[in-house]
Design a protein around this motif. Structure first.
Motif, PDB file in Angstrom:
ATOM      1  N   THR A  60       0.813  -1.213   0.000  1.00 15.38           N
ATOM      2  CA  THR A  60       0.000   0.000   0.000  1.00 15.38           C
ATOM      3  C   THR A  60       0.851   1.269   0.000  1.00 15.38           C
ATOM      4  O   THR A  60       0.318   2.370   0.188  1.00 15.38           O
ATOM      5  CB  THR A  60      -0.924   0.009   1.234  1.00 15.38           C
ATOM      6  N   SER A  61       2.150   1.120  -0.173  1.00 14.50           N
ATOM      7  CA  SER A  61       3.039   2.291  -0.249  1.00 14.50           C
ATOM      8  C   SER A  61       4.381   1.844  -0.808  1.00 14.50           C
ATOM      9  O   SER A  61       4.694   0.646  -0.800  1.00 14.50           O
ATOM     10  CB  SER A  61       3.250   2.905   1.140  1.00 14.50           C
ATOM     11  N   THR A  62       5.164   2.803  -1.249  1.00 15.75           N
ATOM     12  CA  THR A  62       6.506   2.458  -1.742  1.00 15.75           C
ATOM     13  C   THR A  62       7.369   1.919  -0.595  1.00 15.75           C
ATOM     14  O   THR A  62       8.165   1.008  -0.787  1.00 15.75           O
ATOM     15  CB  THR A  62       7.196   3.672  -2.388  1.00 15.75           C
ATOM     16  N   ARG A  63       7.171   2.476   0.616  1.00 18.21           N
ATOM     17  CA  ARG A  63       7.922   1.993   1.797  1.00 18.21           C
ATOM     18  C   ARG A  63       7.686   0.512   2.018  1.00 18.21           C
ATOM     19  O   ARG A  63       8.597  -0.278   2.215  1.00 18.21           O
ATOM     20  CB  ARG A  63       7.415   2.708   3.070  1.00 18.21           C
ATOM     21  N   THR A  64       6.398   0.145   1.997  1.00 21.46           N
ATOM     22  CA  THR A  64       6.047  -1.257   2.234  1.00 21.46           C
ATOM     23  C   THR A  64       6.538  -2.130   1.089  1.00 21.46           C
ATOM     24  O   THR A  64       7.012  -3.247   1.315  1.00 21.46           O
ATOM     25  CB  THR A  64       4.531  -1.398   2.422  1.00 21.46           C
ATOM     26  N   ALA A  65       6.451  -1.625  -0.132  1.00 23.34           N
ATOM     27  CA  ALA A  65       6.926  -2.408  -1.287  1.00 23.34           C
ATOM     28  C   ALA A  65       8.414  -2.702  -1.128  1.00 23.34           C
ATOM     29  O   ALA A  65       8.862  -3.837  -1.351  1.00 23.34           O
ATOM     30  CB  ALA A  65       6.658  -1.639  -2.575  1.00 23.34           C
ATOM     31  N   ASP A  66       9.183  -1.709  -0.720  1.00 22.46           N
ATOM     32  CA  ASP A  66      10.634  -1.903  -0.550  1.00 22.46           C
ATOM     33  C   ASP A  66      10.912  -2.970   0.504  1.00 22.46           C
ATOM     34  O   ASP A  66      11.721  -3.870   0.303  1.00 22.46           O
ATOM     35  CB  ASP A  66      11.312  -0.586  -0.123  1.00 22.46           C
ATOM     36  N   LEU A  67      10.222  -2.859   1.644  1.00 22.19           N
ATOM     37  CA  LEU A  67      10.444  -3.821   2.732  1.00 22.19           C
ATOM     38  C   LEU A  67      10.014  -5.232   2.302  1.00 22.19           C
ATOM     39  O   LEU A  67      10.703  -6.216   2.575  1.00 22.19           O
ATOM     40  CB  LEU A  67       9.673  -3.386   3.989  1.00 22.19           C
ATOM     41  N   ALA A  68       8.871  -5.302   1.626  1.00 20.85           N
ATOM     42  CA  ALA A  68       8.356  -6.614   1.203  1.00 20.85           C
ATOM     43  C   ALA A  68       9.367  -7.317   0.296  1.00 20.85           C
ATOM     44  O   ALA A  68       9.643  -8.506   0.472  1.00 20.85           O
ATOM     45  CB  ALA A  68       7.009  -6.441   0.497  1.00 20.85           C
ATOM     46  N   ARG A  69       9.904  -6.578  -0.647  1.00 20.51           N
ATOM     47  CA  ARG A  69      10.901  -7.190  -1.558  1.00 20.51           C
ATOM     48  C   ARG A  69      12.123  -7.644  -0.763  1.00 20.51           C
ATOM     49  O   ARG A  69      12.649  -8.734  -0.988  1.00 20.51           O
ATOM     50  CB  ARG A  69      11.318  -6.196  -2.636  1.00 20.51           C
ATOM     51  N   GLN A  70      12.553  -6.807   0.196  1.00 23.25           N
ATOM     52  CA  GLN A  70      13.734  -7.157   1.010  1.00 23.25           C
ATOM     53  C   GLN A  70      13.564  -8.482   1.737  1.00 23.25           C
ATOM     54  O   GLN A  70      14.512  -9.229   1.917  1.00 23.25           O
ATOM     55  CB  GLN A  70      13.975  -6.082   2.075  1.00 23.25           C
ATOM     56  N   VAL A  71      12.321  -8.751   2.200  1.00 23.88           N
ATOM     57  CA  VAL A  71      12.122  -9.973   2.994  1.00 23.88           C
ATOM     58  C   VAL A  71      11.652 -11.155   2.128  1.00 23.88           C
ATOM     59  O   VAL A  71      11.274 -12.193   2.652  1.00 23.88           O
ATOM     60  CB  VAL A  71      11.142  -9.748   4.174  1.00 23.88           C
ATOM     61  N   GLY A  72      11.657 -10.968   0.807  1.00 20.05           N
ATOM     62  CA  GLY A  72      11.409 -12.108  -0.083  1.00 20.05           C
ATOM     63  C   GLY A  72       9.976 -12.295  -0.516  1.00 20.05           C
ATOM     64  O   GLY A  72       9.615 -13.370  -1.029  1.00 20.05           O
ATOM     65  N   ILE A  73       9.138 -11.270  -0.323  1.00 24.02           N
ATOM     66  CA  ILE A  73       7.741 -11.377  -0.772  1.00 24.02           C
ATOM     67  C   ILE A  73       7.660 -10.996  -2.257  1.00 24.02           C
ATOM     68  O   ILE A  73       8.262  -9.991  -2.670  1.00 24.02           O
ATOM     69  CB  ILE A  73       6.814 -10.466   0.065  1.00 24.02           C
ATOM     70  N   LYS A  74       6.924 -11.789  -3.025  1.00 19.91           N
ATOM     71  CA  LYS A  74       6.697 -11.440  -4.435  1.00 19.91           C
ATOM     72  C   LYS A  74       5.666 -10.312  -4.473  1.00 19.91           C
ATOM     73  O   LYS A  74       4.533 -10.488  -4.020  1.00 19.91           O
ATOM     74  CB  LYS A  74       6.205 -12.659  -5.208  1.00 19.91           C
ATOM     75  N   VAL A  75       6.089  -9.165  -4.997  1.00 20.81           N
ATOM     76  CA  VAL A  75       5.229  -7.984  -4.986  1.00 20.81           C
ATOM     77  C   VAL A  75       4.610  -7.780  -6.362  1.00 20.81           C
ATOM     78  O   VAL A  75       5.312  -7.801  -7.368  1.00 20.81           O
ATOM     79  CB  VAL A  75       6.068  -6.741  -4.597  1.00 20.81           C
ATOM     80  N   VAL A  76       3.289  -7.583  -6.380  1.00 18.01           N
ATOM     81  CA  VAL A  76       2.616  -7.243  -7.636  1.00 18.01           C
ATOM     82  C   VAL A  76       1.688  -6.059  -7.401  1.00 18.01           C
ATOM     83  O   VAL A  76       1.340  -5.735  -6.260  1.00 18.01           O
ATOM     84  CB  VAL A  76       1.796  -8.431  -8.224  1.00 18.01           C
ATOM     85  N   ALA A  77       1.284  -5.417  -8.502  1.00 17.02           N
ATOM     86  CA  ALA A  77       0.334  -4.305  -8.391  1.00 17.02           C
ATOM     87  C   ALA A  77      -1.069  -4.862  -8.173  1.00 17.02           C
ATOM     88  O   ALA A  77      -1.354  -6.013  -8.535  1.00 17.02           O
ATOM     89  CB  ALA A  77       0.370  -3.475  -9.669  1.00 17.02           C
TER      90      ALA A  77
END
Ligand code: 5RP
Length: 237
Positions: A60-77
């Motif tokens: 729900t934000s660029t901050r969360t997207a960055d953290l999610a990728r760091q911890v190995g979550i596959k991020v999609v729109a």
């Protein structure tokens, strides 16, 4: 992960840790924003690493997207995921009907879109966010920069006829400049102290043309998980 945490982080972690138990293999998960939601993202990362949990995350934000990728979550729109099984997010206040004030971190627009596009929304908090009446926390309203001062004046005019205790408003700042949301908008915070009719206020605020969205989440949250500083949790639904 929970070693050496401050009491408040222990409470946030406890709520986050319990909430990720509701995430099942293959789910599409809305990832909220804020310090409590950040614990949830880390806990999901831990489950991916330790259990091989498969999931798709919509931040729900660029901050969360960055953290999610760091911890190995596959991020999609969101448009790629289309619909979500669950969203887990923090809140600034929740009342006995599980209505919320959100947007303290400035992400209310994406948070509301994502939560609304989910089968269920779980809110994770510590006990300090529980209130009988919403409004002690300033209510964020996202407005377009074009003509924002006129929009603010229209909001103030509207508040004159609303059942609220305070009527001050302030433009949220980032240093000397307006705070700008991920969507390129400004935030006007409403200092209302007590909101008599949150449902009505949420509806009429959005009728002002320059208002994009407000931080009242009415009938969106299904469950609140309250973490205690002792590491225990309480669930309201
Ligand atoms: C961000 C939010 C947050 O969920 C809310 O501000 C709570 O944040 P925190 O968990 O850091 O107290 O709505 O827009």
């Amino acid at each position: 992960m929970a070693a050496d945490l401050s009491p408040i982080d222990k409470a946030k972690f406890a709520a986050a840790r319990r909430a990720v138990d509701f995430v099942e293999d293959g789910m599409r998960v809305g990832l909220g924003t804020g310090s409590t939601a950040a614990w949830m993202v880390r806990c999901l990362g831990e489950r991916i690493r330790d259990e091989g949990l498969q999931l798709i995350g919509v931040p729900t934000s660029t901050r969360t997207a960055d953290l999610a990728r760091q911890v190995g979550i596959k991020v999609v729109a969101l448009d790629e995921a289309k619909w979500l099984d669950i969203t887990i997010d923090g809140a600034d206040e929740f009342d006995p009907d599980l209505n919320l004030v959100k947007g303290g971190g400035g992400a209310l627009l994406q948070e509301k879109i994502v939560a609304t596009a989910s089968d269920q929304m779980i809110v994770i908090t510590d006990a300090s966010k529980e209130v009988n009446h919403l409004g002690a926390f300033p209510l964020p309203v996202e407005v377009v920069p074009f003509g924002w001062q006129v929009t603010r004046a229209l909001i103030e005019e509207l508040l004159d006829s609303m059942d609220v205790m305070g009527r001050q408003t302030s433009l949220r700042l980032n240093g000397q400049q307006p705070f700008v949301t991920d969507e390129g908008n400004y935030i006007v915070d409403l200092h209302l102290n007590r909101i008599g009719n949150p449902r009505q206020l949420a509806l009429v605020l959005n009728q002002i043309p320059g208002v994009v969205e407000n931080g009242l989440f009415i009938d969106i949250c299904d469950k609140v998980i309250i973490g205690g500083t002792d590491g225990k949790v309480e669930i309201r639904d």
